[in-house]
Design a protein around this motif. Structure first.
Motif, short mmCIF file in Angstrom:
data_model
loop_
_atom_site.label_atom_id
_atom_site.label_comp_id
_atom_site.label_asym_id
_atom_site.label_seq_id
_atom_site.Cartn_x
_atom_site.Cartn_y
_atom_site.Cartn_z
N GLY A 13 22.46 -80.28 38.15
CA GLY A 13 23.23 -79.22 37.55
C GLY A 13 24.71 -79.53 37.45
N GLN A 14 25.14 -80.63 38.07
CA GLN A 14 26.55 -81.01 38.03
C GLN A 14 26.68 -82.27 37.18
N THR A 15 27.61 -82.26 36.24
CA THR A 15 27.73 -83.37 35.31
C THR A 15 29.13 -83.98 35.39
N ASN A 16 29.19 -85.27 35.66
CA ASN A 16 30.46 -85.98 35.70
C ASN A 16 30.67 -86.66 34.35
N THR A 17 31.63 -86.20 33.58
CA THR A 17 31.88 -86.76 32.25
C THR A 17 33.26 -87.39 32.15
N GLU A 18 33.88 -87.69 33.29
CA GLU A 18 35.14 -88.42 33.28
C GLU A 18 34.85 -89.90 33.07
N LEU A 19 35.88 -90.65 32.67
CA LEU A 19 35.71 -92.09 32.48
C LEU A 19 35.49 -92.76 33.83
N GLN A 20 34.36 -93.45 33.96
CA GLN A 20 34.05 -94.25 35.14
C GLN A 20 33.75 -95.67 34.69
N THR A 21 34.19 -96.64 35.47
CA THR A 21 33.98 -98.04 35.10
C THR A 21 33.04 -98.77 36.06
N ASN A 22 32.41 -98.04 36.96
CA ASN A 22 31.39 -98.61 37.84
C ASN A 22 30.05 -98.00 37.48
N PHE A 23 29.09 -98.86 37.18
CA PHE A 23 27.77 -98.36 36.84
C PHE A 23 27.11 -97.76 38.08
N PRO A 24 26.50 -96.59 37.94
CA PRO A 24 25.92 -95.91 39.11
C PRO A 24 24.63 -96.56 39.57
N THR A 25 24.32 -96.34 40.82
CA THR A 25 23.03 -96.73 41.37
C THR A 25 22.06 -95.57 41.19
N ALA A 26 20.94 -95.84 40.56
CA ALA A 26 19.97 -94.77 40.30
C ALA A 26 19.40 -94.22 41.60
N ALA A 27 19.13 -92.92 41.61
CA ALA A 27 18.55 -92.28 42.79
C ALA A 27 17.12 -92.74 43.03
N SER A 28 16.40 -93.00 41.95
CA SER A 28 15.03 -93.51 41.98
C SER A 28 14.71 -93.97 40.56
N SER A 29 13.47 -94.36 40.28
CA SER A 29 13.13 -94.81 38.94
C SER A 29 11.75 -94.31 38.55
N THR A 30 11.56 -94.20 37.25
CA THR A 30 10.26 -93.79 36.74
C THR A 30 10.02 -94.47 35.40
N GLY A 31 8.77 -94.86 35.12
CA GLY A 31 8.41 -95.49 33.86
C GLY A 31 7.50 -94.58 33.06
N LEU A 32 7.89 -94.27 31.84
CA LEU A 32 7.13 -93.36 30.99
C LEU A 32 6.19 -94.15 30.07
N PHE A 33 4.96 -93.66 29.93
CA PHE A 33 4.01 -94.31 29.03
C PHE A 33 4.38 -94.05 27.58
N ALA A 34 4.98 -92.88 27.30
CA ALA A 34 5.40 -92.51 25.96
C ALA A 34 6.77 -91.84 26.05
N ALA A 35 7.48 -91.79 24.92
CA ALA A 35 8.79 -91.16 24.90
C ALA A 35 8.68 -89.69 25.28
N ARG A 36 9.69 -89.22 26.01
CA ARG A 36 9.73 -87.81 26.42
C ARG A 36 10.60 -87.03 25.44
N THR A 37 10.09 -85.92 24.92
CA THR A 37 10.83 -85.10 23.96
C THR A 37 11.53 -83.96 24.67
N ILE A 38 12.83 -83.79 24.36
CA ILE A 38 13.61 -82.65 24.83
C ILE A 38 13.70 -81.69 23.65
N ALA A 39 13.18 -80.48 23.83
CA ALA A 39 13.04 -79.53 22.73
C ALA A 39 14.39 -79.05 22.21
N ALA A 40 14.37 -78.51 21.01
CA ALA A 40 15.58 -77.98 20.38
C ALA A 40 16.25 -76.96 21.28
N GLY A 41 17.54 -77.17 21.51
CA GLY A 41 18.31 -76.25 22.33
C GLY A 41 18.12 -76.40 23.82
N GLU A 42 17.21 -77.26 24.26
CA GLU A 42 16.93 -77.42 25.69
C GLU A 42 17.97 -78.32 26.35
#
Length: 249
Positions: free
Chosen positions: A17-46
């Protein structure tokens, strides 16, 4: 949420729920990872918060610079969708496809395959706020539709072009792009490639471009031929540059 995951997100200044949109020059370490079999669609307005998980495709859909379309993407965003706090992994060909206007907040690409994101809206503005991309042999942001792509507080490293207005799409449009407080480093990169004959414009403001160029100008076509490069650098109208540093930033 597991305590270890929470600690990683807190160290990056992020929780769900918190979004950091300032300029950062260090790539983040992912919290975990997941592999999708197919593309995930985010619905209109979602709005979808990826919680700094690395999202990827399994099996990999990356085929270097071969065009793959929607089927090779990780996320497909319908008109008005917002995607936040996501790391896109290396095992996909197309990253994110925005079918209409979209917003990308704090989205990171650990290594770009064919494209990182493709914008297909007919008109209006799509936003890229914060985040970054690295390891793109060609383009990061591909603009095939119309309207405007507005990029702010974005970091790119070891890329070809940060943005390209499609030079040879079957249907061509007038396209616009803006870049504010971005940093491009580690490679002979180009911020924006645009088509002067279709009325494209771009502006780059208050940014840092190390070992790269601001604009390349092309004559685009709708025949599928390789577009001709006809110039480079700001001209005060098609490509406008202000407050850009090339060292010490």
């Amino acid at each position: 949420m597991h305590s270890q995951t929470l600690a990683v997100l807190l160290s990056a200044g992020l929780v769900a729920g918190q979004t950091n949109t300032e300029l950062q020059t260090n790539f983040p370490t992912a919290a975990s990872s997941t592999g999708l079999f197919a593309a995930r669609t985010i619905a209109a307005g979602e709005t979808f918060d990826g919680e700094m998980i690395q999202w990827d495709r399994s099996p990999s859909t990356c085929s270097d610079q071969s065009e793959g379309g929607d089927k090779d993407a990780v996320f497909i965003l319908e008109d008005g969708a917002t995607l936040s706090n996501v790391v896109i992994g290396p095992d996909n060909g197309e990253g994110i496809h925005c079918k209409g206007q979209c917003t990308l907040n704090n989205v990171w690409w650990s290594k770009v395959c064919e494209d990182a994101a493709t914008f297909l809206q007919d008109s209006g503005t799509s936003y890229v706020n914060g985040g970054g991309a690295r390891g793109a042999s060609d383009k990061v942001l591909q603009h095939n539709g119309g309207g405007t792509v507005a990029v702010k507080n974005f970091f790119a490293s070891d890329i070809g072009k940060l943005y390209r207005s499609c030079g040879n799409c079957d249907t061509q449009n007038e396209r616009h792009s803006t870049f504010t407080n971005i940093k491009v480093a580690d490679g002979s990169s180009v911020v924006a490639g645009i088509n002067v004959n279709f009325g494209d414009t771009t502006s780059i403001t208050d940014s840092c471009i190390l070992d790269g160029a601001d604009c390349w100008l092309y004559t685009g076509n709708d025949s599928g031929d390789e577009p001709e490069k006809v110039g480079s650098g700001p001209d005060g109208s098609t490509c406008v540059v202000s407050g850009v540093k090339t060292e010490g930033c």
